[in-house]
Design an enzyme around this catalytic site. Sequence first.
Site, PDB file in Angstrom:
ATOM      1  N   CYS A  62       0.849  -1.188   0.000  1.00 46.04           N
ATOM      2  CA  CYS A  62       0.000   0.000   0.000  1.00 46.04           C
ATOM      3  C   CYS A  62       0.887   1.240   0.000  1.00 46.04           C
ATOM      4  CB  CYS A  62      -0.903  -0.014   1.229  1.00 46.04           C
ATOM      5  SG  CYS A  62      -1.925   1.470   1.404  1.00 46.04           S
ATOM      6  N   CYS A 111      -7.167  -1.358   1.474  1.00 45.39           N
ATOM      7  CA  CYS A 111      -6.115  -1.836   2.358  1.00 45.39           C
ATOM      8  C   CYS A 111      -6.735  -2.039   3.739  1.00 45.39           C
ATOM      9  CB  CYS A 111      -4.983  -0.819   2.425  1.00 45.39           C
ATOM     10  SG  CYS A 111      -3.725  -1.218   3.660  1.00 45.39           S
ATOM     11  N   CYS A 114      -5.016   0.525   6.538  1.00 41.80           N
ATOM     12  CA  CYS A 114      -5.267   1.976   6.607  1.00 41.80           C
ATOM     13  C   CYS A 114      -6.563   2.409   5.928  1.00 41.80           C
ATOM     14  CB  CYS A 114      -4.096   2.751   6.015  1.00 41.80           C
ATOM     15  SG  CYS A 114      -3.974   2.655   4.205  1.00 41.80           S
ATOM     16  N   CYS A 136      -8.443  -5.644  -9.876  1.00 40.79           N
ATOM     17  CA  CYS A 136      -8.090  -4.547 -10.763  1.00 40.79           C
ATOM     18  C   CYS A 136      -7.666  -3.379  -9.871  1.00 40.79           C
ATOM     19  CB  CYS A 136      -9.308  -4.194 -11.615  1.00 40.79           C
ATOM     20  SG  CYS A 136      -9.019  -2.928 -12.835  1.00 40.79           S
TER      21      CYS A 136
END
Length: 148
Positions: A62, A111, A114, A136
């Site tokens: 991330c 994510c 976060c 995607c």
Amino acid sequence: MQQQKPDDAPLEPAVTYEIEKTDAEWRAELSPEEYHVLREAGTERPFVGEYTDTKTVGVYGCRACGAELFSSETKFDSHCGWPSYYAPLAGDSVQYIEDVSMGMRRVEVRCARCGGHLGHVFEGEGYGTPTDQRYCINSISLTLKPAE
């Protein structure tokens, strides 16, 4: 008659993340483009992302918090304009949110550490992958840590 949600009801249940920052903190740490995608669930233009066509072996994390999300081993060429993976690195590394914002049902991928918007996952498109899924993902949501 179909019931509608009250105007003041949250779209999703309140979620807390391991990494919580204020809007000002996210804006200070991310570029305007990164902020738009990661914090406002935007989408980068197709075929322009840094990782759309990369074949580098490594782990994709991330961009906002560094959590490891996808492996190059599950990346495949979908020719859709964004990096595609058939599975996350670990099942609990991403969060799934129902998204009906474009007049259709989609599944948003965030994510789990976060809450940063990554992209969407699609099923049943006929790709020859073990899961028949296509994550995607926006390149701008990721950073690649090449294998040593």
